[in-house]
Scaffold this motif. Sequence first.
Motif, PDB file in Angstrom:
ATOM      1  N   TYR A  56       0.762  -1.188  -0.020  1.00 65.13           N
ATOM      2  CA  TYR A  56      -0.018  -0.074   0.112  1.00 65.13           C
ATOM      3  C   TYR A  56       0.738   1.233   0.092  1.00 65.13           C
ATOM      4  N   ALA A  57       1.997   1.210   0.728  1.00 71.14           N
ATOM      5  CA  ALA A  57       2.989   2.390   0.806  1.00 71.14           C
ATOM      6  C   ALA A  57       3.447   2.758  -0.411  1.00 71.14           C
ATOM      7  N   GLN A  60       0.999   3.929  -3.045  1.00 75.37           N
ATOM      8  CA  GLN A  60       0.667   5.603  -2.578  1.00 75.37           C
ATOM      9  C   GLN A  60       1.536   6.559  -2.910  1.00 75.37           C
ATOM     10  N   TYR A  62       4.361   6.474  -0.963  1.00 79.37           N
ATOM     11  CA  TYR A  62       4.982   7.047   0.468  1.00 79.37           C
ATOM     12  C   TYR A  62       6.568   7.015   0.465  1.00 79.37           C
ATOM     13  N   TYR A  63       6.811   6.027  -0.074  1.00 78.03           N
ATOM     14  CA  TYR A  63       8.661   5.753  -0.302  1.00 78.03           C
ATOM     15  C   TYR A  63       9.190   6.782  -0.924  1.00 78.03           C
ATOM     16  N   LYS A  65       8.201   9.770  -1.372  1.00 73.55           N
ATOM     17  CA  LYS A  65       8.273  11.073  -0.479  1.00 73.55           C
ATOM     18  C   LYS A  65       9.140  11.027   0.765  1.00 73.55           C
ATOM     19  N   LYS A 250       9.569   4.987   8.399  1.00 70.26           N
ATOM     20  CA  LYS A 250       8.737   6.013   8.602  1.00 70.26           C
ATOM     21  C   LYS A 250       7.466   5.829   7.388  1.00 70.26           C
ATOM     22  N   ALA A 251       7.955   5.546   6.278  1.00 72.64           N
ATOM     23  CA  ALA A 251       6.983   5.529   5.194  1.00 72.64           C
ATOM     24  C   ALA A 251       5.821   4.344   5.490  1.00 72.64           C
ATOM     25  N   THR A 252       6.402   3.128   5.893  1.00 72.01           N
ATOM     26  CA  THR A 252       5.570   2.177   6.214  1.00 72.01           C
ATOM     27  C   THR A 252       4.599   2.452   7.251  1.00 72.01           C
ATOM     28  N   LYS A 254       3.192   5.083   7.979  1.00 71.18           N
ATOM     29  CA  LYS A 254       2.103   5.939   7.349  1.00 71.18           C
ATOM     30  C   LYS A 254       1.199   5.005   6.738  1.00 71.18           C
ATOM     31  N   ALA A 255       1.618   4.018   6.077  1.00 71.37           N
ATOM     32  CA  ALA A 255       0.759   3.137   5.485  1.00 71.37           C
ATOM     33  C   ALA A 255      -0.145   2.236   6.579  1.00 71.37           C
ATOM     34  N   THR A 291       2.780   0.369  14.476  1.00 75.93           N
ATOM     35  CA  THR A 291       4.168   1.201  14.025  1.00 75.93           C
ATOM     36  C   THR A 291       4.871   1.370  15.111  1.00 75.93           C
TER      37      THR A 291
END
Length: 325
Positions: A56-57, A60, A62-63, A65, A250-252, A254-255, A291
């Motif tokens: 999902y990350a 989207q 996220y990685y 970013k 950090k990105a994971t 967020k997912a 998390t």
Amino acid sequence: MFRFKLHRSQTGWIAAAMVLALSLPAYGAGKTGNSSGLTKFTVAMVSSIDTEPYFYALSQGYYKKVGLDVTLTQSDSGPALVTGVLNGTYDAASAAAFPILIAIGKGLPLKFYPGVALVAPNHGNSGLVVKPDSPIKGFADVAGKTIATNALTSLTTLALKIGIKQAGADPNSVKIVALPFKSSVQAVAQGQADAAVVISPFETIAENNGLNVIADPIGEMMPKGAPYNIIFTTTKNSAAKKKEFAAFHKATAKAVTALAANEKLQRELAHSKFDLAPEVAKTVPLPDWSTNQIDLKAFQKYADYVAEFGYTDKSVDVSKVVVNP
């Protein structure tokens, strides 16, 4: 778009991994940098419902970013994961903590990072499956019976043995038959095994086919809050890529936060991306997402069980092999 065939695995492959991995030289993992200015970062895993946050990350962005050009690579075997991490094909891999503890106990230079799912009852960690008319009602009744599960050396087997011992019975009296999880369920249905220990989604599939799930050996017997899955890498790579691992975490995270707040999305992904049948995706227990940093106290008790039941010569000191971002 990503789509992977579901194969959530608790593996018993450490002997093969040792033979393969120790024959290979250790290289620095992954080339860094590309024309976009992102750092390349490759993570391998056996795709499963409890790896949803990584995919999902990625979908989207996220990685990207956080400055990473992440590639998620599917693997069908534990030896391939360990070997790929050790020889630098992968920067890291996602796996159950159990086989990596065994690998570290045997001297492989590996480090743990937090995964995305924890051990917790009623979150699909595992299921003890029996026929509706079975005399097996709990762990004590399993003694002396034939039990199907995926491997003789697996977390399902360890958790079952802990349950039997805590119930006052002899865990060594059980005959373990190694079968794939789907075949383990079929063995119970056909009377070839008295019970089976399986993981998600196979306990849901068993219930949908008229069998009973009477316990969750992993969720009930392994320390609550210990990691169900983890990210692992080499000791050398852990030191060389601190920023990359921190950014990936950090990105994971967020997912994980996004998925944990949206059960409908989790179930949609279970069906559309991980090939669960619609009726299974609607009812399968969802992972206990996290998390947080790895709980060292819970994880140490987990490692102590691994040693107590003979999978390692002595307990791994997890404080020396865990990296909490």
